[in-house]
Design an enzyme around this catalytic site. Structure first.
Site, mmCIF file in Angstrom:
data_model
loop_
_atom_site.group_PDB
_atom_site.id
_atom_site.type_symbol
_atom_site.label_atom_id
_atom_site.label_comp_id
_atom_site.label_asym_id
_atom_site.label_seq_id
_atom_site.Cartn_x
_atom_site.Cartn_y
_atom_site.Cartn_z
ATOM 1 N N GLU A 168 -9.333 3.559 1.509
ATOM 2 C CA GLU A 168 -8.739 3.533 0.175
ATOM 3 C C GLU A 168 -7.653 2.485 0.020
ATOM 4 O O GLU A 168 -7.310 2.109 -1.097
ATOM 5 C CB GLU A 168 -8.179 4.925 -0.180
ATOM 6 C CG GLU A 168 -6.789 5.242 0.376
ATOM 7 C CD GLU A 168 -6.727 5.273 1.901
ATOM 8 O OE1 GLU A 168 -5.655 4.977 2.450
ATOM 9 O OE2 GLU A 168 -7.748 5.585 2.543
ATOM 10 N N ARG A 178 -7.469 -0.784 0.662
ATOM 11 C CA ARG A 178 -7.894 -2.012 -0.016
ATOM 12 C C ARG A 178 -8.212 -1.753 -1.472
ATOM 13 O O ARG A 178 -8.058 -2.622 -2.323
ATOM 14 C CB ARG A 178 -9.111 -2.590 0.710
ATOM 15 C CG ARG A 178 -10.376 -1.783 0.539
ATOM 16 C CD ARG A 178 -11.372 -1.987 1.630
ATOM 17 N NE ARG A 178 -10.881 -1.426 2.876
ATOM 18 C CZ ARG A 178 -11.554 -1.474 4.016
ATOM 19 N NH1 ARG A 178 -12.732 -2.062 4.059
ATOM 20 N NH2 ARG A 178 -11.076 -0.948 5.104
ATOM 21 N N ASP A 227 -3.013 10.684 2.557
ATOM 22 C CA ASP A 227 -4.399 10.251 2.696
ATOM 23 C C ASP A 227 -5.203 11.331 3.393
ATOM 24 O O ASP A 227 -5.176 11.469 4.617
ATOM 25 C CB ASP A 227 -4.472 8.942 3.490
ATOM 26 C CG ASP A 227 -5.903 8.448 3.637
ATOM 27 O OD1 ASP A 227 -6.766 8.902 2.860
ATOM 28 O OD2 ASP A 227 -6.144 7.611 4.527
ATOM 29 N N LYS A 257 0.852 -1.197 0.000
ATOM 30 C CA LYS A 257 0.000 0.000 0.000
ATOM 31 C C LYS A 257 0.881 1.238 0.000
ATOM 32 O O LYS A 257 1.684 1.442 0.911
ATOM 33 C CB LYS A 257 -0.910 0.002 1.227
ATOM 34 C CG LYS A 257 -1.760 1.260 1.391
ATOM 35 C CD LYS A 257 -2.548 1.201 2.695
ATOM 36 C CE LYS A 257 -3.286 2.508 2.978
ATOM 37 N NZ LYS A 257 -4.003 2.467 4.277
ATOM 38 N N LYS A 297 -10.671 13.308 6.552
ATOM 39 C CA LYS A 297 -10.206 13.163 7.927
ATOM 40 C C LYS A 297 -10.295 14.532 8.601
ATOM 41 O O LYS A 297 -9.769 15.514 8.090
ATOM 42 C CB LYS A 297 -8.761 12.657 7.958
ATOM 43 C CG LYS A 297 -8.584 11.241 7.437
ATOM 44 C CD LYS A 297 -7.112 10.825 7.493
ATOM 45 C CE LYS A 297 -6.899 9.437 6.915
ATOM 46 N NZ LYS A 297 -7.469 8.380 7.741
#
Length: 469
Positions: free
Chosen positions: A352, A354, A272, A267, A279
């Site tokens: 995100e 996965r 993110d 990953k 977030k």
């Protein structure tokens, strides 16, 4: 004395005499309940240890008598609980010891390694701690080279001449991989944006045994990696943030010697934001580290390149993407057809990881069908639920059915215990797979619910890419 050829900013030497010339300090990591084995060093330090009780738990620097080297950096672990402390205490003390030496102006440290009966890998772990303490982040090296460690050389001494060379080579090999992982994982969102990761990795593996391939064409990503492309959608409008899928492959010179094939998917979320499910509350900070799974994969491949095993083929995929916010970002309720053909309903854009790994894992599964004794791994920064479950500094390993039969999680656990890189074992249950079953007519998979993993029962077991391909 042997000079080890390396890519460090200082020379590294194997030494077979603790009282050798050319060093301005000896660095020694001590267990409180462990008598110093080297008699000369033990005699030289005994009086200071009697005079200063704090040396049982605090790093001290004092003069050496009867040595060519004039001072000792004495780094004790402090009291260790016989039942619960582990080899990490040695590594952590080694990091602090070498950093204390640097602060004192030491430029030519000689690290003295001793075996400890309780910790079979103690010498290796201490040396890895020393090298970690000397690591300088890539952006400091590039932007402020004047802040590099000023040491000129590092000496390494053990009482066993026959194993010193192999010990040093093993430590340097592992540390080279760790440095690659740190460079990528610790680089900020711009320095290690996906195109920059491609550039860095391509440079690392140029003229090596590792085959390099990158997928950046948006049409190929849309067609063959649609889940990845969904996450990449918002970032794709900013050229320097555009996603990359990087494949690395190692093949032994003689294909007939291959006994097993390892497939790795990392990953690599370079930042993110959470996407549309942004977030909030200050928890976005630090999300440049969400690429540490891919960073670990790149570091692993660096070690493979150095060791060149003759019985293992390794294929790795790094899913490098930025989960950005914007009018072009993917949102909850979208239904996306994965590479595998499964219809995936989006529940939360902050799940995100996965998404960016699943299509690559599906590709690995396709390759595994024709591979010799295949083993598939996904490597990722884990969820908030995992952090709440095991705390900071631990990795979690989860087996699927075949991996459980092979004892994979236990092998990783044991290796982590020996080297001070601990794992906790979690189990995937039927409820975890049922959790991801489609809920709307025609859906095959529900990506996740609408809550953060930290607010979801069995949140880290449910957050598994095994539910998607």
């Amino acid at each position: 004395m042997a000079n080890i050829k390396s890519k460090y900013s200082f020379e590294i030497y194997e030494e077979h005499d603790i009282d050798c010339k050319g060093y301005d300090a000896i660095v020694f990591v001590s267990l409180n309940d462990h008598e110093i084995r080297n008699e000369k060093l033990r005699k030289s330090t005994s009086e200071y240890l009697k005079l200063d009780p704090t040396l049982k738990s605090e790093i001290g620097i004092f003069p050496l008598t009867g040595f060519t080297t004039e001072r000792l950096v004495y780094a004790p672990t402090g009291p260790l609980d016989v039942d619960y402390d582990d080899v990490r205490s040695l590594k952590e003390t080694a990091v602090k010891g070498i950093q204390r030496a640097l602060k004192a102006g030491v430029k030519r440290p000689l690290v003295t390694l001793e075996e400890h009966a309780k910790f079979p890998k103690s010498e290796l772990v201490i040396l890895l701690g020393i090298l970690e303490g000397l690591y300088v982040p890539i952006q400091v090296r590039e932007l402020a080279p004047e802040n590099l460690p000023t040491i000129e050389k590092l000496g390494i001494y053990t009482s066993n001449k026959d194993k010193t060379s192999s010990l040093v080579q093993q430590a340097l090999t592992l540390d080279r991989g760790l440095c690659v992982a740190r460079d990528i994982g610790w680089g900020d969102p711009e320095r290690m944006a996906p195109p920059k990761v491609q550039e860095y990795v391509q440079n690392i593996f140029s003229n090596s045994s590792i085959k390099f391939d990158v997928i950046s064409d948006i049409n190929v990503l849309t067609k063959e990696y649609p889940l990845f492309e969904a996450v990449n959608r918002a970032a794709s409008v900013v050229e320097r943030h555009c996603g990359r899928i990087i494949y690395l492959e190692y093949n032994p010179p003689d294909p007939s010697t291959v006994k097993e094939t390892v497939f790795l998917v990392g990953k690599g979320v370079t930042y993110d934001t959470g996407g549309a499910d942004v977030k909030a509350g200050g928890i976005m900070a630090g999300m440049s580290r969400d690429k540490c799974g891919a960073a670990a994969v790149a570091g692993f491949m660096q070690i493979v390149d150095l060791l060149k095993p003759d019985h293992v083929r390794v294929v790795a995929g790094m899913s490098m993407v930025r989960n950005s916010i914007g009018s072009n970002c993917y949102v909850a309720d979208e239904l996306i057809k994965a590479r595998s053909g499964a219809l995936v309903r989006i529940g939360n854009t902050d799940a995100e990881g996965r998404m960016v790994m699943a299509d690559v894992l599906c590709r690995m599964k396709e390759l595994a069908l024709d591979a010799i004794n295949p083993h598939l791994f996904t490597v990722a920064t884990l969820t908030g639920h995992a952090f709440l479950t095991v705390g900071p500094g631990y990795s979690i390993v989860m087996d699927n059915g075949p991996a459980k039969c092979a004892g994979t999680s236990r092998r990783l656990y044991d290796a982590g215990e020996a080297l001070g890189d601990p794992f906790e074992i979690s189990t995937i249950r039927r409820e975890d797979l049922q959790f991801h079953r489609g809920v709307a007519r025609g859906d095959d998979v529900m990506q996740c619910n609408n809550n953060p993993s930290s607010r979801t029962p069995r949140g880290h077991q449910g957050n598994t890419t095994s539910a998607i391909p």
